[in-house]
Design a protein around this motif. Structure first.
Motif, PDB file in Angstrom:
ATOM      1  N   TRP A   1       0.793  -1.137  -0.135  1.00  0.00           N
ATOM      2  CA  TRP A   1       0.018   0.119   0.088  1.00  0.00           C
ATOM      3  C   TRP A   1       0.843   1.226  -0.079  1.00  0.00           C
ATOM      4  N   VAL A   2       0.589   2.033  -0.949  1.00  0.00           N
ATOM      5  CA  VAL A   2       1.551   3.214  -1.013  1.00  0.00           C
ATOM      6  C   VAL A   2       0.681   4.466  -1.414  1.00  0.00           C
ATOM      7  N   ASP A   3       1.287   5.509  -1.098  1.00  0.00           N
ATOM      8  CA  ASP A   3       0.628   6.922  -1.088  1.00  0.00           C
ATOM      9  C   ASP A   3       0.897   7.374  -2.452  1.00  0.00           C
ATOM     10  N   PRO A   4      -0.259   7.650  -3.223  1.00  0.00           N
ATOM     11  CA  PRO A   4      -0.099   7.990  -4.628  1.00  0.00           C
ATOM     12  C   PRO A   4       0.666   9.336  -4.806  1.00  0.00           C
ATOM     13  N   ILE A   5       1.449   9.545  -5.895  1.00  0.00           N
ATOM     14  CA  ILE A   5       1.950  10.788  -6.102  1.00  0.00           C
ATOM     15  C   ILE A   5       1.340  11.705  -7.056  1.00  0.00           C
ATOM     16  N   HIS A   6       1.564  12.756  -7.013  1.00  0.00           N
ATOM     17  CA  HIS A   6       0.612  13.736  -7.900  1.00  0.00           C
ATOM     18  C   HIS A   6       1.332  15.046  -8.110  1.00  0.00           C
ATOM     19  N   THR A   7       0.771  15.686  -9.270  1.00  0.00           N
ATOM     20  CA  THR A   7       1.368  17.044  -9.625  1.00  0.00           C
ATOM     21  C   THR A   7      -0.004  18.096  -9.717  1.00  0.00           C
ATOM     22  N   ASN A   8       0.014  19.245  -9.705  1.00  0.00           N
ATOM     23  CA  ASN A   8      -1.030  20.028  -9.753  1.00  0.00           C
ATOM     24  C   ASN A   8      -0.954  20.548 -11.379  1.00  0.00           C
ATOM     25  N   TYR A   9      -1.834  20.288 -12.159  1.00  0.00           N
ATOM     26  CA  TYR A   9      -1.871  20.654 -13.602  1.00  0.00           C
ATOM     27  C   TYR A   9      -3.111  21.791 -13.836  1.00  0.00           C
ATOM     28  N   LYS A  10      -2.845  23.058 -13.594  1.00  0.00           N
ATOM     29  CA  LYS A  10      -3.977  24.117 -14.075  1.00  0.00           C
ATOM     30  C   LYS A  10      -5.014  23.862 -13.341  1.00  0.00           C
ATOM     31  N   GLY A  11      -4.926  23.610 -11.996  1.00  0.00           N
ATOM     32  CA  GLY A  11      -6.019  23.531 -11.081  1.00  0.00           C
ATOM     33  C   GLY A  11      -6.507  22.090 -10.506  1.00  0.00           C
ATOM     34  N   TYR A  12      -6.091  21.062 -11.397  1.00  0.00           N
ATOM     35  CA  TYR A  12      -6.534  19.791 -11.105  1.00  0.00           C
ATOM     36  C   TYR A  12      -5.156  18.961 -10.818  1.00  0.00           C
ATOM     37  N   ASP A  13      -5.431  17.949  -9.549  1.00  0.00           N
ATOM     38  CA  ASP A  13      -4.356  17.322  -9.091  1.00  0.00           C
ATOM     39  C   ASP A  13      -4.355  15.953  -9.908  1.00  0.00           C
ATOM     40  N   VAL A  14      -3.498  15.560 -10.660  1.00  0.00           N
ATOM     41  CA  VAL A  14      -3.232  14.262 -11.423  1.00  0.00           C
ATOM     42  C   VAL A  14      -2.411  13.269 -10.610  1.00  0.00           C
ATOM     43  N   TRP A  15      -2.918  12.283 -10.298  1.00  0.00           N
ATOM     44  CA  TRP A  15      -2.396  11.129  -9.432  1.00  0.00           C
ATOM     45  C   TRP A  15      -1.985   9.916 -10.232  1.00  0.00           C
ATOM     46  N   GLU A  16      -0.927   9.301  -9.863  1.00  0.00           N
ATOM     47  CA  GLU A  16      -0.278   8.247 -10.183  1.00  0.00           C
ATOM     48  C   GLU A  16       0.231   7.423  -9.074  1.00  0.00           C
ATOM     49  N   ILE A  17       0.570   6.228  -9.248  1.00  0.00           N
ATOM     50  CA  ILE A  17       1.434   5.209  -8.353  1.00  0.00           C
ATOM     51  C   ILE A  17       2.959   5.588  -8.592  1.00  0.00           C
ATOM     52  N   PRO A  18       3.632   5.869  -7.378  1.00  0.00           N
ATOM     53  CA  PRO A  18       4.921   6.016  -7.317  1.00  0.00           C
ATOM     54  C   PRO A  18       5.933   5.021  -8.084  1.00  0.00           C
ATOM     55  N   PRO A  19       7.084   5.167  -8.444  1.00  0.00           N
ATOM     56  CA  PRO A  19       8.030   4.259  -9.009  1.00  0.00           C
ATOM     57  C   PRO A  19       7.901   3.101  -7.925  1.00  0.00           C
ATOM     58  N   ASN A  20       8.046   1.722  -8.532  1.00  0.00           N
ATOM     59  CA  ASN A  20       8.610   1.502 -10.045  1.00  0.00           C
ATOM     60  C   ASN A  20       7.896   1.701 -11.110  1.00  0.00           C
ATOM     61  N   GLY A  21       6.527   2.420 -11.081  1.00  0.00           N
ATOM     62  CA  GLY A  21       5.670   2.440 -12.408  1.00  0.00           C
ATOM     63  C   GLY A  21       6.342   3.880 -12.969  1.00  0.00           C
ATOM     64  N   GLN A  22       5.799   3.901 -14.445  1.00  0.00           N
ATOM     65  CA  GLN A  22       6.231   5.035 -15.240  1.00  0.00           C
ATOM     66  C   GLN A  22       5.264   6.263 -15.377  1.00  0.00           C
ATOM     67  N   GLY A  23       4.163   5.944 -14.202  1.00  0.00           N
ATOM     68  CA  GLY A  23       3.219   7.336 -14.294  1.00  0.00           C
ATOM     69  C   GLY A  23       3.946   8.475 -13.929  1.00  0.00           C
ATOM     70  N   LEU A  24       5.284   8.470 -13.279  1.00  0.00           N
ATOM     71  CA  LEU A  24       6.048   9.613 -12.912  1.00  0.00           C
ATOM     72  C   LEU A  24       6.198  10.457 -14.204  1.00  0.00           C
ATOM     73  N   ILE A  25       6.280   9.619 -15.409  1.00  0.00           N
ATOM     74  CA  ILE A  25       6.722  10.136 -16.595  1.00  0.00           C
ATOM     75  C   ILE A  25       5.568  11.332 -17.024  1.00  0.00           C
ATOM     76  N   ALA A  26       4.631  10.743 -16.805  1.00  0.00           N
ATOM     77  CA  ALA A  26       3.245  11.625 -17.274  1.00  0.00           C
ATOM     78  C   ALA A  26       3.312  12.796 -16.332  1.00  0.00           C
ATOM     79  N   LEU A  27       3.475  12.890 -15.134  1.00  0.00           N
ATOM     80  CA  LEU A  27       3.592  14.051 -14.253  1.00  0.00           C
ATOM     81  C   LEU A  27       4.707  14.935 -14.660  1.00  0.00           C
ATOM     82  N   MET A  28       5.724  14.506 -14.780  1.00  0.00           N
ATOM     83  CA  MET A  28       6.859  15.383 -15.201  1.00  0.00           C
ATOM     84  C   MET A  28       6.566  15.961 -16.652  1.00  0.00           C
ATOM     85  N   ALA A  29       6.071  15.279 -17.357  1.00  0.00           N
ATOM     86  CA  ALA A  29       5.809  15.947 -19.016  1.00  0.00           C
ATOM     87  C   ALA A  29       4.587  17.044 -18.599  1.00  0.00           C
ATOM     88  N   LEU A  30       3.585  16.728 -17.795  1.00  0.00           N
ATOM     89  CA  LEU A  30       2.679  17.752 -17.495  1.00  0.00           C
ATOM     90  C   LEU A  30       3.295  18.864 -16.887  1.00  0.00           C
TER      91      LEU A  30
END
Length: 536
Positions: free
Chosen positions: A248-277
């Motif tokens: 069980w992990v705490d999802p990671i996120h970034t705020n993109y233009k007022g919306y929080d976009v959440w992903e699972i932290p590494p080892n998954g590649q969701g971090l890439i989507a957040l970095m791009a945003l």
């Protein structure tokens, strides 16, 4: 979400689906209907997600199986939870051990790339913590489908045939024989409409349900897996299975233009989507169908992907912390590297500090974003005899370079492609989303989020819009329906553009958004496959 349901640049596509009491969206109609049936039986969104996921191992075996991994983001009673259900490498598997078998890189299929399967334990963990119904009841629709059979859908038949032909040419060893016994109809892949059954698969699902997955990790199924790997000199052992627990992990996120976009932290590649945003927040984005918009999206994704492939692995082994890669000031610096023409991406230096997707929602406002996969279609090409367990090949992602962050090591999770996504605003759920498909996934997440937040497209339009995919260097793959004039303009900017022959490599997505004002759900499902939304 404040979108116009008629705002859709491609009017031939479908409108979104609406529901009052619940919704299940996935890539196969029978699986979506099973999830809805579980909701009708008193289950919640978590129960529906597990039922749908289990059914997908039966009705879409060319994308996932009991022997694969899973990740989930759960919105329950106003809180967000993350589950990393990816398994590690076996304790005996080292770089030297693999190289001693004659490999300079990790093989794609066979015994060596098999890591500990995480999906069954993930179902059990989700059920135990959040489910309302017994796990066996939730798995019963999948058990019935495996026992009685189902009519194979057209897209699944096509993918099945592709894998069968490839495996038939390459997999001649005895260790692959159970795969052909399991997935053949008269020594070929099934045609659309033909009935396929897997009684061994049904028996395994029943054991998982009766024991809350203990049979898989420490009981009779674990014994069968262990015996298979010992017989064929693989690395995986019963001790590796017994030691595994989903995290069980705490999802990671970034705020993109007022919306929080959440992903699972590494080892998954969701971090890439957040970095791009994060990078894209630093550049001007205007209308959607504009060459500069696509150019900036592609360049930002290239920069984020290059960093991700250099640094993402098991989080305990990353040389650069996740939060450093998510740092907004680092994103601003990377954004300055985007010019007027395509650039070959290079790895940045932050300051130190593949698949099936489904989403569900219930009448109480709970929602689940869930993804599971064997990787690269049928995974390793191996089935444990007598069980129907099709094993993943996630270890293929490991590097055999000792100096790489994602270097193979015992008991280590590899870089993982499958990622569930979730959107919130002002600490309230908007809903789950995802786009499956190997390295297309973070690219699909970026495109879906921008279609929603920047261009106000409804869920079906956000999914239907033509997709692009960066592959390497300056190479860009575009869908056949991608606007030709923009494709030509991208080429003039230095992008190496190829128009794909079909849509199979551009991922398959699902979306459910919660509309609090209207007290309903609105969803979109993938038009590139046999997708379905089941509603209550």
């Amino acid at each position: 979400m404040n979108f116009d349901p008629h705002n859709h640049p491609y009017p031939s596509k479908r409108m979104p689906a609406y529901a009052k009491n619940g919704m299940v969206a996935t890539s196969q109609p029978l699986a979506a209907q099973a999830g809805r049936d579980i909701l009708n039986q008193g289950g919640n969104a978590v129960d529906a997600a597990i039922a749908t996921a289990a059914c997908l191992t039966v009705v879409e075996p060319c994308s996932n199986g009991i022997g694969g991994d899973a990740f989930a983001i759960v919105w329950l009673d106003g809180d967000l939870y993350g589950l990393n259900g990816s398994g590690p490498s076996p304790a005996s598997m080292t770089i030297d051990a693999v190289k001693q078998r004659g490999y300079d890189t990790m093989p794609t299929t066979g015994l060596i790339p098999v890591t500990v399967p995480g999906a069954p334990a993930s179902w059990a963990s989700l059920s135990k913590r959040f489910g309302k119904l017994p796990l066996l009841d939730v798995l019963q629709p999948a058990i019935t489908l495996a026992e009685e059979g189902f009519a194979v859908t057209p897209t699944i038949s096509r993918q099945w045939k592709t894998s069968y032909k490839r495996f038939q040419a390459a997999h001649t060893g005895d260790e692959f024989s159970a795969w052909f016994e399991t997935f053949s109809l008269n020594q070929r892949a099934p045609e659309p409409g033909e009935i396929w059954r897997s009684p061994n698969h049904a028996h395994t699902l029943r054991l998982i349900g009766e024991t809350n997955a203990k049979a898989f990790y420490s009981g009779e199924l674990a014994d069968q897996i262990d015996a298979f790997f010992k017989k064929h000199h693989g690395f995986l052992r019963k001790e590796d299975l017994a030691a595994f627990e989903p995290e069980w992990v705490d999802p990671i996120h970034t705020n993109y233009k007022g919306y929080d976009v959440w992903e699972i932290p590494p080892n998954g590649q969701g971090l890439i989507a957040l970095m791009a945003l994060n990078i894209l927040e630093n550049v001007e984005i205007n209308e959607k169908e504009n060459v500069d918009t696509y150019h900036k999206q592609i360049e930002a994704l290239k920069l984020a992907f290059t960093d991700g492939q250099a640094y993402i692995t098991d989080e305990n082994h990353m040389s650069v912390p996740t939060q450093s890669l998510l740092d907004k000031s680092y994103a601003a610096k990377r954004a300055q590297e985007i010019g007027e023409t395509a650039q070959l991406p290079t790895v940045g230096k932050p300051t130190a500090s593949g698949t099936v997707y489904l989403c569900t929602a219930d009448s109480e406002g709970n929602m689940v974003s869930f993804i599971q996969s064997n990787y690269m279609g049928f995974g390793s090409g191996l089935v444990v005899p007598g069980t129907g367990i099709s094993l993943q090949n996630r270890g293929h992602s490991f590097s055999l370079d000792h100096n790489h962050d994602n270097a193979l090591a015992p008991n280590k999770r590899p870089y993982h492609t499958i990622i569930p996504g979730f959107l919130t605003k002002d600490q309230q759920a908007v809903g789950p989303f995802g786009v499956m498909g190997g390295f297309m996934q973070p690219q699909g997440h970026v495109q879906v989020v921008m279609n929603t937040v920047d261009f106000l497209l409804h869920p079906q339009a956000a999914l239907d819009s033509p997709r692009w995919q960066w592959t390497e260097g300056n190479k860009i793959l575009l869908e056949p329906s991608f606007p030709r004039h923009i494709a030509e303009a991208l080429a003039r900017k230095g992008h190496d553009v190829t128009i794909a022959n079909d849509v199979m490599s551009f991922g398959r997505g699902q979306i459910i958004w919660k509309d609090d004002e209207k007290e309903s759900y609105v969803g979109g499902t993938e038009s590139r496959t046999d997708s379905h939304i089941a509603t209550l």
